[in-house]
Design a protein around this motif. Sequence first.
Motif, short mmCIF file in Angstrom:
data_model
loop_
_atom_site.label_atom_id
_atom_site.label_comp_id
_atom_site.label_asym_id
_atom_site.label_seq_id
_atom_site.Cartn_x
_atom_site.Cartn_y
_atom_site.Cartn_z
N ARG A 80 33.12 69.40 49.82
CA ARG A 80 32.23 69.79 48.69
C ARG A 80 32.13 71.18 48.43
O ARG A 80 31.85 72.15 49.11
CB ARG A 80 30.66 69.57 49.49
CG ARG A 80 29.69 70.19 48.58
CD ARG A 80 27.98 69.77 49.19
NE ARG A 80 27.11 70.33 48.29
CZ ARG A 80 26.45 71.21 48.75
NH1 ARG A 80 26.51 71.57 50.01
NH2 ARG A 80 25.61 71.78 47.88
N TYR A 81 32.67 71.46 47.30
CA TYR A 81 33.16 72.81 46.93
C TYR A 81 32.25 73.42 45.70
O TYR A 81 32.18 72.78 44.56
CB TYR A 81 34.41 72.79 46.29
CG TYR A 81 34.99 74.08 46.10
CD1 TYR A 81 35.97 74.66 47.24
CD2 TYR A 81 34.89 74.88 45.12
CE1 TYR A 81 36.68 75.93 47.18
CE2 TYR A 81 35.56 76.14 45.06
CZ TYR A 81 36.46 76.73 45.85
OH TYR A 81 37.07 77.86 45.95
N VAL A 82 31.34 74.42 45.89
CA VAL A 82 30.48 74.95 44.84
C VAL A 82 31.19 76.19 44.25
O VAL A 82 31.38 77.11 45.31
CB VAL A 82 29.08 75.08 45.23
CG1 VAL A 82 28.34 75.79 44.22
CG2 VAL A 82 28.43 73.71 45.59
N ALA A 83 31.56 76.17 43.10
CA ALA A 83 32.07 77.41 42.43
C ALA A 83 31.00 77.99 41.75
O ALA A 83 30.42 77.49 40.66
CB ALA A 83 33.25 77.01 41.53
N ALA A 84 30.79 79.23 42.13
CA ALA A 84 29.50 79.88 41.37
C ALA A 84 29.99 81.34 40.84
O ALA A 84 30.74 81.89 41.21
CB ALA A 84 28.48 80.20 42.22
N ASP A 85 29.23 81.96 39.62
CA ASP A 85 29.54 82.97 39.15
C ASP A 85 28.32 83.54 38.31
O ASP A 85 27.46 82.56 37.79
CB ASP A 85 30.69 83.03 38.29
CG ASP A 85 31.63 84.36 38.26
OD1 ASP A 85 32.54 84.59 38.72
OD2 ASP A 85 30.99 85.12 37.48
N LEU A 86 27.95 84.59 38.09
CA LEU A 86 27.09 84.93 37.28
C LEU A 86 27.52 85.02 35.79
O LEU A 86 26.51 84.83 35.08
CB LEU A 86 26.85 86.53 37.52
CG LEU A 86 25.74 87.41 36.75
CD1 LEU A 86 24.30 86.80 37.24
CD2 LEU A 86 25.67 88.86 36.98
N SER A 87 28.66 84.78 35.51
CA SER A 87 29.09 84.77 34.12
C SER A 87 29.37 83.37 33.58
O SER A 87 30.39 82.82 34.19
CB SER A 87 30.56 85.65 33.99
OG SER A 87 31.13 85.31 32.86
#
Length: 219
Positions: A80-87
Amino acid sequence: MADPREGWRSDRLRAAVYDFGVRTYPVNAVAARLLWGYDIARLWRTIGELSREPDDATVLDLPCGGGIAFQALSRGRRLRYVAADLSPLMLGRARAVARRRALDQVGFVQADAGALPFPDGSFDVCVTLNGLHCLPDPAGAVAEFARVLRPGGTLRGTAIVTGTGGRRDAVIRAFQRWGYFGPGGNATDLRRWMTSAGLTGSEVDVDGAMATFTARRPG
């Protein structure tokens, strides 16, 4: 010092140049060596640690950038992989990489490292590559990573640190003036941020101006 987040959030040229540089060899190797005195192979080894996580692990990757850490993932793995970024610009680039590689285990969230939109104890692993030095409050971000780790979970990452030489510190100050970097800190600061966040077993390995670090949430 200006808050660098707005530039990272909305500057298309910044997103494109950074993403191209970080994923293109030998551009990334030469830039890392010239700017920071850093062997880029260390970054790939840190990313490679993800390939050894068990299939039932939950992973937060923030800032995910254009999906540089996805190279450690393979089609069909059930992380379960969550890729997060402000942009949103970086997230768009990362989504395109995930589509091309059919990485359907990756979910995407726009998020600020200083206020993560996840419950306590959500992840087995938090990965933060080349991000802490870009934040206005890196200590607060480390505390947020610690909060969302499950007991026994691991924080793993890389960050540019001060105090490794006059020329490198001058480059860091220039990036701060241009709005790319936040206040940052040195290797001792990095260890203190992890300890203050309640993490244990912290390890910080400095190569040039780049620190590779790990720590665990007790439990």
